[in-house]
Enzyme design. Structure first.
Site, PDB file in Angstrom:
ATOM      1  N   ASN A  21       0.803   4.373   1.600  1.00 10.54           N
ATOM      2  CA  ASN A  21       0.248   5.220   2.758  1.00 10.54           C
ATOM      3  C   ASN A  21       0.236   6.470   3.210  1.00 10.54           C
ATOM      4  O   ASN A  21       1.546   7.244   2.441  1.00 10.54           O
ATOM      5  CB  ASN A  21       1.235   4.436   3.694  1.00 10.54           C
ATOM      6  CG  ASN A  21       0.969   3.263   3.996  1.00 10.54           C
ATOM      7  OD1 ASN A  21       0.106   2.398   4.078  1.00 10.54           O
ATOM      8  ND2 ASN A  21       2.315   2.277   4.564  1.00 10.54           N
ATOM      9  N   THR A  45       1.189  -0.907   0.036  1.00  9.62           N
ATOM     10  CA  THR A  45      -0.031  -0.017  -0.123  1.00  9.62           C
ATOM     11  C   THR A  45       0.693   1.249   0.365  1.00  9.62           C
ATOM     12  O   THR A  45       2.082   1.159   0.780  1.00  9.62           O
ATOM     13  CB  THR A  45      -0.920   0.059   1.522  1.00  9.62           C
ATOM     14  OG1 THR A  45      -0.249   0.311   2.293  1.00  9.62           O
ATOM     15  CG2 THR A  45      -1.875  -1.244   0.905  1.00  9.62           C
ATOM     16  N   GLU A  72      -4.428   3.692   3.998  1.00  8.49           N
ATOM     17  CA  GLU A  72      -3.446   2.754   3.097  1.00  8.49           C
ATOM     18  C   GLU A  72      -3.606   2.891   1.960  1.00  8.49           C
ATOM     19  O   GLU A  72      -4.969   2.083   1.566  1.00  8.49           O
ATOM     20  CB  GLU A  72      -3.246   1.406   4.006  1.00  8.49           C
ATOM     21  CG  GLU A  72      -2.765   2.057   5.230  1.00  8.49           C
ATOM     22  CD  GLU A  72      -2.518   0.953   5.909  1.00  8.49           C
ATOM     23  OE1 GLU A  72      -1.605   0.459   5.956  1.00  8.49           O
ATOM     24  OE2 GLU A  72      -3.799   0.913   6.671  1.00  8.49           O
TER      25      GLU A  72
END
Length: 327
Positions: free
Chosen positions: A214, A212, A263
């Site tokens: 972030n 992900t 995320e």
């Protein structure tokens, strides 16, 4: 080739402001449908007058000045507000500092000193609920009364409603707090979005098969914690790229229950995004944040979430906020 969007602040010389301009006035948090009606009225007036149209807005938001210790969930920070305004066709924005001096300025002084003497406006567009001046005694009716004596045109836009629900920044905030993304999108006239720099996290997503990007949002953001279908923009102009994805906003209760974090998993993307600034537009709410008994259960749910997000995005209009360049 589009013309440059001009940002004029309190420190600018009066000569920097094109005299005779038309102005759309407001706080413009979110630049929602009601704001856009005011802006369109100013643009129409500017075409009639043969003069440029500017937004007149205030920073920080007056609520922040009057209640500095109260969390203020802004739909758009100053930069994104200006980017949205730059995408409407306005020539620029006059950003007035909202401080003690501004709060103490009478409505009449604001009209005669700021709007007439300094800006030299030829037309003004406002919403029905725009109030200004010390004690908020200034009103659209006062603008009409004062400006008409000087031959300045004033357009007051009525409220806009969707299914008998008035469009307002506060109603949009409430919708986002409840995860009602479709309602927020309808009132905004496009998806709500946030912007942030991709930071290093715990790298858990990579281990789970879902790396992900972030992004730490403002502490005052009260978007409902949960899983969302999103569209992500990277870069500007000819370098702009768009991705579909699925995002989690919340505290990660299965792991650390830490500070809220956005995320974002981008579909069909490989590469390093650390340090990159992304625009994340929220298209649909999938589910609330949950606690899982095992990593395997979490991965199965993430697979399901990604599939739901792809379906949502395929069914949604190919919409993304229309943003102008303010560099």
């Amino acid at each position: 080739m589009t013309s440059r969007f001009t940002i004029i602040r309190d420190t600018a010389a009066a000569a920097a402001i094109p005299k005779g301009s038309v102005v759309a006035m407001g706080n413009f948090d979110g630049v929602h449908l009601g704001h856009r009606a005011v802006i369109e009225a100013a643009l129409k007036m500017s075409r009639s007058h043969g003069k440029p149209a500017f937004a007149v807005t205030f920073e920080p938001h007056p609520r922040k000045f009057f209640s500095p210790n109260t969390p203020q969930f802004r739909l758009t920070d100053e930069t994104n507000k200006l980017r949205l305004l730059a995408g409407t066709g306005l020539a620029g924005a006059v950003v007035m500092t909202f401080d003690a001096a501004r709060a103490g300025t009478t409505a009449q002084d604001f009209i005669h000193h700021d709007l007439i003497a300094r800006l030299g406006v030829s037309g003004i567009a406002v919403g029905y609920d725009f109030h200004f001046g010390k004690g908020r005694v200034g009103s659209p009716a006062l603008l009409v009364s004062e400006a008409a004596q000087l031959g300045i045109e004033v357009d007051v836009q009525p409220y806009i409603d969707i299914d008998e629900r008035p469009v307002s920044s506060s109603a949009i905030r409430m919708a986002l707090e409840e995860g009602q993304i479709s309602d927020a999108t309808a009132m905004l006239g496009g998806p709500w979005f946030v912007t942030g720099e991709v930071i290093h996290g715990e790298k858990r997503g990579r281990d789970l098969g879902y790396p992900t990007a972030n992004i730490r949002l403002s502490k005052e953001c009260s978007l409902r914690h949960g899983i969302y279908a999103v569209r992500v923009g990277r870069g500007q102009g000819k370098d702009h790229r768009r991705f579909d994805g699925v995002a989690s906003f919340g505290r990660r209760p299965t792991f650390d229950n830490g500070a809220p974090l956005l995320e974002v998993f981008l579909f069909d993307f490989t590469g390093d995004l650390y340090g990159t600034t992304l625009d994340v537009a929220f298209i649909g709410f999938i589910r609330e944040e949950l606690i899982f008994d095992s990593v395997e259960a979490l991965i199965r749910q993430m697979d399901d979430d990604a599939a739901v997000a792809r379906t949502m995005l395929a069914a949604a209009p190919d919409a993304f906020p229309k943003l102008g360049n303010i560099d």
